[in-house]
Design a protein around this motif. Sequence first.
Motif, PDB file in Angstrom:
ATOM      1  N   ILE A 330       0.867  -1.185   0.000  1.00 24.47           N
ATOM      2  CA  ILE A 330       0.000   0.000   0.000  1.00 24.47           C
ATOM      3  C   ILE A 330       0.898   1.226   0.000  1.00 24.47           C
ATOM      4  O   ILE A 330       1.842   1.317   0.793  1.00 24.47           O
ATOM      5  CB  ILE A 330      -0.928   0.009   1.223  1.00 24.47           C
ATOM      6  N   ALA A 331       0.627   2.155  -0.905  1.00 25.53           N
ATOM      7  CA  ALA A 331       1.418   3.375  -1.003  1.00 25.53           C
ATOM      8  C   ALA A 331       0.514   4.590  -0.811  1.00 25.53           C
ATOM      9  O   ALA A 331      -0.564   4.676  -1.412  1.00 25.53           O
ATOM     10  CB  ALA A 331       2.115   3.462  -2.361  1.00 25.53           C
ATOM     11  N   PHE A 332       0.955   5.502   0.043  1.00 34.56           N
ATOM     12  CA  PHE A 332       0.282   6.783   0.215  1.00 34.56           C
ATOM     13  C   PHE A 332       1.141   7.840  -0.469  1.00 34.56           C
ATOM     14  O   PHE A 332       2.297   8.050  -0.090  1.00 34.56           O
ATOM     15  CB  PHE A 332       0.120   7.132   1.694  1.00 34.56           C
ATOM     16  N   VAL A 333       0.591   8.492  -1.454  1.00 38.45           N
ATOM     17  CA  VAL A 333       1.308   9.531  -2.186  1.00 38.45           C
ATOM     18  C   VAL A 333       0.787  10.878  -1.692  1.00 38.45           C
ATOM     19  O   VAL A 333      -0.399  11.185  -1.803  1.00 38.45           O
ATOM     20  CB  VAL A 333       1.105   9.396  -3.707  1.00 38.45           C
ATOM     21  N   VAL A 334       1.695  11.675  -1.107  1.00 42.40           N
ATOM     22  CA  VAL A 334       1.293  12.954  -0.520  1.00 42.40           C
ATOM     23  C   VAL A 334       2.141  14.074  -1.101  1.00 42.40           C
ATOM     24  O   VAL A 334       3.273  13.868  -1.537  1.00 42.40           O
ATOM     25  CB  VAL A 334       1.443  12.930   1.017  1.00 42.40           C
ATOM     26  N   THR A 335       1.574  15.252  -1.108  1.00 42.16           N
ATOM     27  CA  THR A 335       2.297  16.451  -1.517  1.00 42.16           C
ATOM     28  C   THR A 335       2.435  17.359  -0.307  1.00 42.16           C
ATOM     29  O   THR A 335       1.916  17.066   0.784  1.00 42.16           O
ATOM     30  CB  THR A 335       1.556  17.192  -2.638  1.00 42.16           C
ATOM     31  N   ASP A 336       3.124  18.477  -0.489  1.00 44.80           N
ATOM     32  CA  ASP A 336       3.288  19.397   0.637  1.00 44.80           C
ATOM     33  C   ASP A 336       1.980  20.094   0.998  1.00 44.80           C
ATOM     34  O   ASP A 336       1.922  20.851   1.964  1.00 44.80           O
ATOM     35  CB  ASP A 336       4.387  20.423   0.358  1.00 44.80           C
ATOM     36  N   ALA A 337       0.905  19.831   0.232  1.00 44.03           N
ATOM     37  CA  ALA A 337      -0.410  20.350   0.594  1.00 44.03           C
ATOM     38  C   ALA A 337      -1.100  19.462   1.632  1.00 44.03           C
ATOM     39  O   ALA A 337      -2.132  19.840   2.190  1.00 44.03           O
ATOM     40  CB  ALA A 337      -1.299  20.471  -0.641  1.00 44.03           C
ATOM     41  N   TYR A 338      -0.555  18.262   1.876  1.00 45.56           N
ATOM     42  CA  TYR A 338      -1.111  17.370   2.887  1.00 45.56           C
ATOM     43  C   TYR A 338      -0.837  17.960   4.275  1.00 45.56           C
ATOM     44  O   TYR A 338       0.226  18.536   4.491  1.00 45.56           O
ATOM     45  CB  TYR A 338      -0.442  16.001   2.769  1.00 45.56           C
ATOM     46  N   PRO A 339      -1.760  17.891   5.245  1.00 44.09           N
ATOM     47  CA  PRO A 339      -2.995  17.124   5.258  1.00 44.09           C
ATOM     48  C   PRO A 339      -4.251  17.904   4.867  1.00 44.09           C
ATOM     49  O   PRO A 339      -5.345  17.398   5.024  1.00 44.09           O
ATOM     50  CB  PRO A 339      -3.082  16.699   6.714  1.00 44.09           C
ATOM     51  N   VAL A 340      -4.069  19.146   4.411  1.00 45.86           N
ATOM     52  CA  VAL A 340      -5.258  19.881   3.966  1.00 45.86           C
ATOM     53  C   VAL A 340      -5.902  19.148   2.803  1.00 45.86           C
ATOM     54  O   VAL A 340      -7.127  19.019   2.720  1.00 45.86           O
ATOM     55  CB  VAL A 340      -4.879  21.327   3.580  1.00 45.86           C
ATOM     56  N   GLU A 341      -5.077  18.645   1.892  1.00 42.52           N
ATOM     57  CA  GLU A 341      -5.573  17.826   0.780  1.00 42.52           C
ATOM     58  C   GLU A 341      -5.295  16.361   1.079  1.00 42.52           C
ATOM     59  O   GLU A 341      -4.239  16.027   1.626  1.00 42.52           O
ATOM     60  CB  GLU A 341      -4.888  18.242  -0.521  1.00 42.52           C
ATOM     61  N   PRO A 342      -6.209  15.451   0.741  1.00 44.29           N
ATOM     62  CA  PRO A 342      -6.016  14.031   1.066  1.00 44.29           C
ATOM     63  C   PRO A 342      -4.923  13.398   0.222  1.00 44.29           C
ATOM     64  O   PRO A 342      -4.577  13.902  -0.849  1.00 44.29           O
ATOM     65  CB  PRO A 342      -7.382  13.408   0.748  1.00 44.29           C
ATOM     66  N   PRO A 343      -4.352  12.296   0.697  1.00 41.79           N
ATOM     67  CA  PRO A 343      -3.338  11.593  -0.097  1.00 41.79           C
ATOM     68  C   PRO A 343      -3.981  10.754  -1.193  1.00 41.79           C
ATOM     69  O   PRO A 343      -5.172  10.447  -1.149  1.00 41.79           O
ATOM     70  CB  PRO A 343      -2.670  10.696   0.943  1.00 41.79           C
ATOM     71  N   LEU A 344      -3.175  10.370  -2.162  1.00 42.98           N
ATOM     72  CA  LEU A 344      -3.578   9.376  -3.155  1.00 42.98           C
ATOM     73  C   LEU A 344      -3.170   8.015  -2.610  1.00 42.98           C
ATOM     74  O   LEU A 344      -2.076   7.852  -2.072  1.00 42.98           O
ATOM     75  CB  LEU A 344      -2.883   9.635  -4.489  1.00 42.98           C
ATOM     76  N   VAL A 345      -4.047   7.021  -2.709  1.00 48.52           N
ATOM     77  CA  VAL A 345      -3.778   5.698  -2.166  1.00 48.52           C
ATOM     78  C   VAL A 345      -3.663   4.699  -3.323  1.00 48.52           C
ATOM     79  O   VAL A 345      -4.566   4.597  -4.154  1.00 48.52           O
ATOM     80  CB  VAL A 345      -4.896   5.247  -1.203  1.00 48.52           C
ATOM     81  N   LEU A 346      -2.530   3.989  -3.368  1.00 46.95           N
ATOM     82  CA  LEU A 346      -2.286   2.984  -4.391  1.00 46.95           C
ATOM     83  C   LEU A 346      -2.004   1.647  -3.716  1.00 46.95           C
ATOM     84  O   LEU A 346      -1.320   1.594  -2.694  1.00 46.95           O
ATOM     85  CB  LEU A 346      -1.079   3.363  -5.258  1.00 46.95           C
ATOM     86  N   THR A 347      -2.547   0.566  -4.277  1.00 45.90           N
ATOM     87  CA  THR A 347      -2.257  -0.763  -3.754  1.00 45.90           C
ATOM     88  C   THR A 347      -1.827  -1.666  -4.903  1.00 45.90           C
ATOM     89  O   THR A 347      -2.234  -1.476  -6.057  1.00 45.90           O
ATOM     90  CB  THR A 347      -3.485  -1.386  -3.062  1.00 45.90           C
ATOM     91  N   GLN A 348      -0.985  -2.647  -4.572  1.00 47.08           N
ATOM     92  CA  GLN A 348      -0.540  -3.603  -5.577  1.00 47.08           C
ATOM     93  C   GLN A 348      -0.308  -4.961  -4.931  1.00 47.08           C
ATOM     94  O   GLN A 348       0.300  -5.072  -3.866  1.00 47.08           O
ATOM     95  CB  GLN A 348       0.754  -3.141  -6.247  1.00 47.08           C
ATOM     96  N   SER A 349      -0.819  -5.985  -5.578  1.00 44.90           N
ATOM     97  CA  SER A 349      -0.577  -7.367  -5.191  1.00 44.90           C
ATOM     98  C   SER A 349      -0.282  -8.130  -6.472  1.00 44.90           C
ATOM     99  O   SER A 349      -1.179  -8.362  -7.281  1.00 44.90           O
ATOM    100  CB  SER A 349      -1.794  -7.966  -4.468  1.00 44.90           C
ATOM    101  N   GLY A 350       0.991  -8.489  -6.670  1.00 45.43           N
ATOM    102  CA  GLY A 350       1.379  -9.067  -7.956  1.00 45.43           C
ATOM    103  C   GLY A 350       1.191  -8.045  -9.049  1.00 45.43           C
ATOM    104  O   GLY A 350       1.715  -6.944  -8.993  1.00 45.43           O
ATOM    105  N   ARG A 351       0.400  -8.401 -10.078  1.00 49.09           N
ATOM    106  CA  ARG A 351       0.105  -7.460 -11.163  1.00 49.09           C
ATOM    107  C   ARG A 351      -1.251  -6.779 -10.983  1.00 49.09           C
ATOM    108  O   ARG A 351      -1.680  -6.016 -11.846  1.00 49.09           O
ATOM    109  CB  ARG A 351       0.146  -8.186 -12.511  1.00 49.09           C
ATOM    110  N   ASP A 352      -1.904  -7.068  -9.894  1.00 45.19           N
ATOM    111  CA  ASP A 352      -3.199  -6.450  -9.620  1.00 45.19           C
ATOM    112  C   ASP A 352      -2.969  -5.094  -8.981  1.00 45.19           C
ATOM    113  O   ASP A 352      -2.450  -4.983  -7.864  1.00 45.19           O
ATOM    114  CB  ASP A 352      -4.012  -7.338  -8.674  1.00 45.19           C
ATOM    115  N   ARG A 353      -3.335  -4.030  -9.694  1.00 47.02           N
ATOM    116  CA  ARG A 353      -3.140  -2.665  -9.226  1.00 47.02           C
ATOM    117  C   ARG A 353      -4.486  -1.991  -8.976  1.00 47.02           C
ATOM    118  O   ARG A 353      -5.438  -2.201  -9.724  1.00 47.02           O
ATOM    119  CB  ARG A 353      -2.386  -1.846 -10.258  1.00 47.02           C
ATOM    120  N   GLN A 354      -4.527  -1.192  -7.923  1.00 48.53           N
ATOM    121  CA  GLN A 354      -5.728  -0.410  -7.640  1.00 48.53           C
ATOM    122  C   GLN A 354      -5.332   0.989  -7.193  1.00 48.53           C
ATOM    123  O   GLN A 354      -4.273   1.188  -6.577  1.00 48.53           O
ATOM    124  CB  GLN A 354      -6.577  -1.065  -6.545  1.00 48.53           C
ATOM    125  N   ARG A 355      -6.191   1.920  -7.497  1.00 49.50           N
ATOM    126  CA  ARG A 355      -6.007   3.310  -7.085  1.00 49.50           C
ATOM    127  C   ARG A 355      -7.270   3.736  -6.351  1.00 49.50           C
ATOM    128  O   ARG A 355      -8.385   3.482  -6.819  1.00 49.50           O
ATOM    129  CB  ARG A 355      -5.776   4.193  -8.309  1.00 49.50           C
TER     130      ARG A 355
END
Length: 377
Positions: A330-355
Amino acid sequence: MDPVSVFVVPVISALIAKIPDLIFGHLERRGALAARQQEEEARLAERLEDRRTAALRTFSREQDLQRFMRERQARYAAHYPLGVVGRIARGPQSFLPSVLVSPVPAGGRYAGNAIPALVHELIWNVPDARRYVDLHTGAFVSDHGVPRAIGGSLGAAEIGALEFSGRPAVIVYFESIGDKLVAFAYLNSLVPTADGSTGFALRVACFGRTPGLPAGLPGAGDLPTWQYVNLAALAQPDDQVIAAVVTWFVVTCLEIHWRLCGVTDIDLRSGMTISESPPGFGSRQVPRSVFASRMEREISQIAHAGYEVETAEFTDDRVALVIPIGDRQIAFVVTDAYPVEPPLVLTQSGRDRQRFELDGASWSPDRTLLEVLESLR
């Protein structure tokens, strides 16, 4: 309804193609051959890696301190102010900072529970206080009607380690010195420290009665501390003035903590009425939100919950935290605008990717990455 769907809105099919290949490439490389490890390490974010290491080192020190304190308290359990070690730690947990106010030790003019009770009342009377603090009342046991009290900075540090390990807390305690009463506060994991220590004690105020002297004013600095408050120069009852000074200090600490966490619109002190105000009350500047401080706290919380954390920097203003859970990442992608703006959440299991796109309508800066992580498990 699935709790994940309430908290986040999954966008899987068409949106997957829009996910930055660089981010998912990082997740794939992390699970690939060991020979690629050096390449991965080169991508670690320099500005967060140092803080991650410091957070883990602090966590290790906390664990060692907690073991020492437990062994010590096992030998002196009959004198532990809360009666049973872990009385608060084993109760319901939240991400809110805690406030614990000790009774005044026996033998002095203000001994007992009167002043802590007034502090509790003043805090609860602040509008919206319950949204920002866990106030622990009734925590201290009594011996033959005499309440136990925290014994100095060592006793406060013990309680911080045993009851609030890795969690923010303001622990208030008192010492009688001659005819004066001195209030102290132990700030446990409340604000980042330069030396990485988990907590430190501050003298909040010294109270006494000296005819002819002025009431006294707080010193300079972000936290209001009084060198001396002359109760004889004030019209309000002594216990009310002492409680008001302590409450003002605690509420200021809470504001600073939440601003460092990114909640910039918090204003608790304006909810205290003038009748509750000790000398020198007024508007004070509070440090602004600091992205690095917030991320340090987030990493520490995730580590305390038992997860491994890696950091990776993809652009100058975009950083990811990667947490492996079994064969899933599980990856949380954040910018310097966080936490005012929410993070992007990415998950990967093998080749199965979700955003996962966090629902902006339900996101608020007081939510944490650990809270999101737990909802995705």
